[in-house]
Design a protein around this motif. Structure first.
Motif, PDB file in Angstrom:
ATOM      1  N   TYR A 198     -51.424  40.001 -68.273  1.00 22.89           N
ATOM      2  CA  TYR A 198     -50.988  40.181 -66.891  1.00 22.89           C
ATOM      3  C   TYR A 198     -51.898  41.175 -66.194  1.00 22.89           C
ATOM      4  N   THR A 242     -52.851  42.768 -62.222  1.00 29.27           N
ATOM      5  CA  THR A 242     -52.477  42.871 -60.819  1.00 29.27           C
ATOM      6  C   THR A 242     -53.642  43.454 -60.033  1.00 29.27           C
ATOM      7  N   SER A 292     -50.908  32.009 -68.776  1.00 30.78           N
ATOM      8  CA  SER A 292     -51.095  33.019 -67.731  1.00 30.78           C
ATOM      9  C   SER A 292     -52.564  32.972 -67.308  1.00 30.78           C
ATOM     10  N   TRP A 327     -54.883  38.725 -59.259  1.00 29.08           N
ATOM     11  CA  TRP A 327     -53.441  38.517 -59.407  1.00 29.08           C
ATOM     12  C   TRP A 327     -53.225  37.540 -60.566  1.00 29.08           C
ATOM     13  N   THR A 328     -52.019  37.542 -61.111  1.00 33.24           N
ATOM     14  CA  THR A 328     -51.711  36.684 -62.246  1.00 33.24           C
ATOM     15  C   THR A 328     -50.735  35.595 -61.836  1.00 33.24           C
ATOM     16  N   GLU A 329     -51.029  34.381 -62.273  1.00 28.38           N
ATOM     17  CA  GLU A 329     -50.145  33.244 -62.080  1.00 28.38           C
ATOM     18  C   GLU A 329     -49.732  32.703 -63.445  1.00 28.38           C
ATOM     19  N   ARG A 370     -45.094  26.702 -61.524  1.00 26.65           N
ATOM     20  CA  ARG A 370     -45.975  27.836 -61.248  1.00 26.65           C
ATOM     21  C   ARG A 370     -45.122  28.990 -60.733  1.00 26.65           C
ATOM     22  N   THR A 371     -45.453  30.217 -61.185  1.00 24.96           N
ATOM     23  CA  THR A 371     -44.702  31.390 -60.741  1.00 24.96           C
ATOM     24  C   THR A 371     -45.540  32.653 -60.952  1.00 24.96           C
ATOM     25  N   PRO A 372     -45.351  33.683 -60.120  1.00 26.33           N
ATOM     26  CA  PRO A 372     -46.000  34.975 -60.376  1.00 26.33           C
ATOM     27  C   PRO A 372     -45.172  35.868 -61.291  1.00 26.33           C
ATOM     28  N   ASP A 373     -43.985  35.398 -61.692  1.00 20.91           N
ATOM     29  CA  ASP A 373     -43.038  36.187 -62.471  1.00 20.91           C
ATOM     30  C   ASP A 373     -43.213  35.902 -63.960  1.00 20.91           C
TER      31      ASP A 373
END
Length: 294
Positions: free
Chosen positions: A205, A207, A32, A42-44, A64-67
């Motif tokens: 995480y 935001t 992360s 923001w977190t990737e 890669r995802t923001p989830d």
């Protein structure tokens, strides 16, 4: 006979020395990373899953995802492969970039290596220090403090064996050419087990809301200019009581406490590198920002 014994001894030595190496490109590994730009964060997430063949070369797929559950908005982000004998990690992003060496572990102090940044292209890195850290599972990992040369200045970064850069798996060296878009590793996990967390944070995480409880603070606090070349001023919000201004180095150590009435940062007070500014208001609101000393 002597030649045979020498060969056997050499193979045994190589085998034993290789046993301590912690590979990075392993199925189930995930990272992360927090991205920063003009006060926003923001977190990737990046994770390895599956195999692919590109130009007849075998790679592990990197996504890669923001989830945080790795289920939504997942994008294939290239291929990774690792030569565990030479301790080199290669990354294939796209046809126009081809394959490039991103890491080389197992170096000694003062060794240099030519590597590649996704954002900045090729650059030269030098090991200026080397030690061992213990992760959250009690595994010892070699850590190298790297000095990068680019744009006429240097800064510090750390490569951890089996984990990658402290600026994020695919973000090594990005500070050389980007001042307003930066990344930092938050956590490294393997098969959902947390092995490493950045000591400057207590979360994996972040935001835009989570970076600070005060949008007002987030909008008006500035370090001008950033990077700091000689002296930069800290622009604080008006009509907001400030209790403390603290500056921490990349190890999380308090290194400076600027005066509230005339806050500034000087390159005479800090050596070149990456630093973190933490401001606390009377309402117990916090803002954490980042800057570079050239």
């Amino acid at each position: 006979m002597r030649s045979l014994l020498f060969t056997v001894s050499t193979l045994m030595f190589l085998s034993l020395s290789g046993q301590d190496y912690k590979p990075l490109v392993v199925e189930g590994n995930s990272w992360s990373t927090v991205g920063w730009s003009w006060g926003y964060a923001w977190t990737e997430y990046y994770f390895i899953e599956g195999d692919t063949v590109i130009n007849s070369v075998n790679y592990k797929k990197i996504y890669r995802t923001p989830d945080s559950l790795f289920q939504n908005d997942v994008i294939f982000w290239g291929g990774l492969r690792e030569d565990t004998l030479s301790r080199e990690v290669y990354y294939y992003f796209a046809e126009w970039t081809g394959e490039n060496r991103m890491y080389k572990f197992g170096l000694d102090i003062n060794d240099t290596v030519s590597v590649w940044s996704l954002e900045c292209g090729p650059y030269i890195a030098r090991v200026i220090d080397k030690d061992t850290i213990t992760d959250l599972f009690g595994i010892e990992r070699t850590r190298m403090q790297m000095e990068f040369y680019g744009a006429g200045w240097t800064y510090d970064e750390y490569w951890i064996e089996g984990i990658g850069s402290t600026l994020g798996l695919l973000s090594a060296g990005n500070f050389m050419c980007i001042a307003d878009l930066n990344f930092e590793l938050l956590c490294f996990s393997k098969n959902n087990g947390l092995y490493y967390m950045n000591p400057l944070y207590d979360t994996c995480y972040i935001t835009q809301v989570g970076i600070t409880d005060s949008p007002k603070l987030k909008e008006v606090i500035r370090i001008i200019p950033n990077p700091v070349i000689s002296r930069s001023y800290i622009q604080l919000p008006e009509n907001t009581g400030i209790q403390k201004i603290h500056i921490y180095d990349s190890f999380g150590r308090l290194v400076l406490e600027p005066a509230i009435d005339n806050p500034y940062i000087s390159n005479r007070s800090l050596k070149p590198g990456i630093y973190f500014l933490v401001v606390k208001s009377d309402n117990n609101e916090f803002l954490k920002s980042k800057f570079i000393i050239r």
